[in-house]
Enzyme design. Structure first.
Site, PDB file in Angstrom:
ATOM      1  N   PRO A 128       0.791  -1.241   0.000  1.00  0.00           N
ATOM      2  CA  PRO A 128       0.000   0.000   0.000  1.00  0.00           C
ATOM      3  C   PRO A 128       0.820   1.287   0.000  1.00  0.00           C
ATOM      4  O   PRO A 128       0.828   2.050   0.969  1.00  0.00           O
ATOM      5  CB  PRO A 128      -0.830  -0.140   1.277  1.00  0.00           C
ATOM      6  CG  PRO A 128       0.031  -0.958   2.187  1.00  0.00           C
ATOM      7  CD  PRO A 128       0.759  -1.922   1.288  1.00  0.00           C
ATOM      8  N   CYS A 129       1.482   1.558  -1.112  1.00  0.00           N
ATOM      9  CA  CYS A 129       2.288   2.775  -1.225  1.00  0.00           C
ATOM     10  C   CYS A 129       1.422   4.031  -1.165  1.00  0.00           C
ATOM     11  O   CYS A 129       1.929   5.113  -0.884  1.00  0.00           O
ATOM     12  CB  CYS A 129       3.143   2.744  -2.484  1.00  0.00           C
ATOM     13  SG  CYS A 129       2.228   2.411  -3.986  1.00  0.00           S
ATOM     14  N   HIS A 130       0.111   3.877  -1.381  1.00  0.00           N
ATOM     15  CA  HIS A 130      -0.776   5.043  -1.274  1.00  0.00           C
ATOM     16  C   HIS A 130      -0.833   5.570   0.162  1.00  0.00           C
ATOM     17  O   HIS A 130      -1.223   6.700   0.383  1.00  0.00           O
ATOM     18  CB  HIS A 130      -2.186   4.694  -1.780  1.00  0.00           C
ATOM     19  CG  HIS A 130      -2.825   3.548  -1.073  1.00  0.00           C
ATOM     20  ND1 HIS A 130      -2.576   2.228  -1.429  1.00  0.00           N
ATOM     21  CD2 HIS A 130      -3.694   3.502  -0.035  1.00  0.00           C
ATOM     22  CE1 HIS A 130      -3.276   1.427  -0.646  1.00  0.00           C
ATOM     23  NE2 HIS A 130      -3.960   2.178   0.213  1.00  0.00           N
TER      24      HIS A 130
END
Length: 167
Positions: A128-130
């Site tokens: 989850p780089c967001h």
């Protein structure tokens, strides 16, 4: 941001609430997920690729409930630094964010290097780089600072924060 591939290079093109997702996979597992426009035709997973079918099922559950597990084996090649960043991203609780600087301090790196590793993430949503944000705002997403990429990031963050449970 990785450039989208030719349509026939994807093992599947799956629907997401905000875009289509191109999935690159082989017999060992999912290797890459690309955000595509809705103009890319959907394509069901190849029946031989069980990892892609598993991803489709996990994502379907995630769209309904972001606390659903996205537990895919990570088979992508990465540097030791990228692996540390991606592990730190996976440790950020649902509905929360961390700044690039906070992640950098936690893993003994620099904020820009963390941002580069986030941008090189081949499995967005699963890794989850967001959830990595700038100290003063949303920051970038997929090496972009505006446009559709930021819209995807905002959708994911809103989806997770609206559905996160608090104890």
């Amino acid at each position: 941001m990785m450039l989208p591939l030719a349509a026939d290079s994807y093992a599947a093109v799956l629907a997401a609430p905000f875009a289509h997702l191109g999935v690159v996979a082989d017999a060992q597992g999912v290797l890459r997920i690309d955000f595509l426009g809705r103009d890319h035709a959907l394509r069901p997973p190849d029946t031989e690729l069980t990892a892609v079918r598993a991803l489709e099922s996990m994502l379907s559950s995630y769209w309904d409930d972001p606390s659903a597990e996205l537990d895919l084996p990570l088979l992508v090649a990465a540097s030791a630094h990228q692996q540390r960043v991606w592990e730190a991203l996976r440790a950020i609780p649902l509905g929360q964010t961390r700044s690039y600087g906070e992640i950098a301090v936690a893993i003994g790196s620099g904020a820009r290097a963390v941002g580069q590793a986030c941008g090189a993430n081949p499995l967005p949503i699963v890794i989850p780089c967001h959830r990595a944000v700038a100290k003063t705002g949303r920051g970038g997403f997929m090496h972009q600072r505006a446009g559709a990429a930021l819209d995807y990031k905002l959708w994911l963050l809103t989806h997770e924060s609206r559905n996160a449970t608090t104890d």
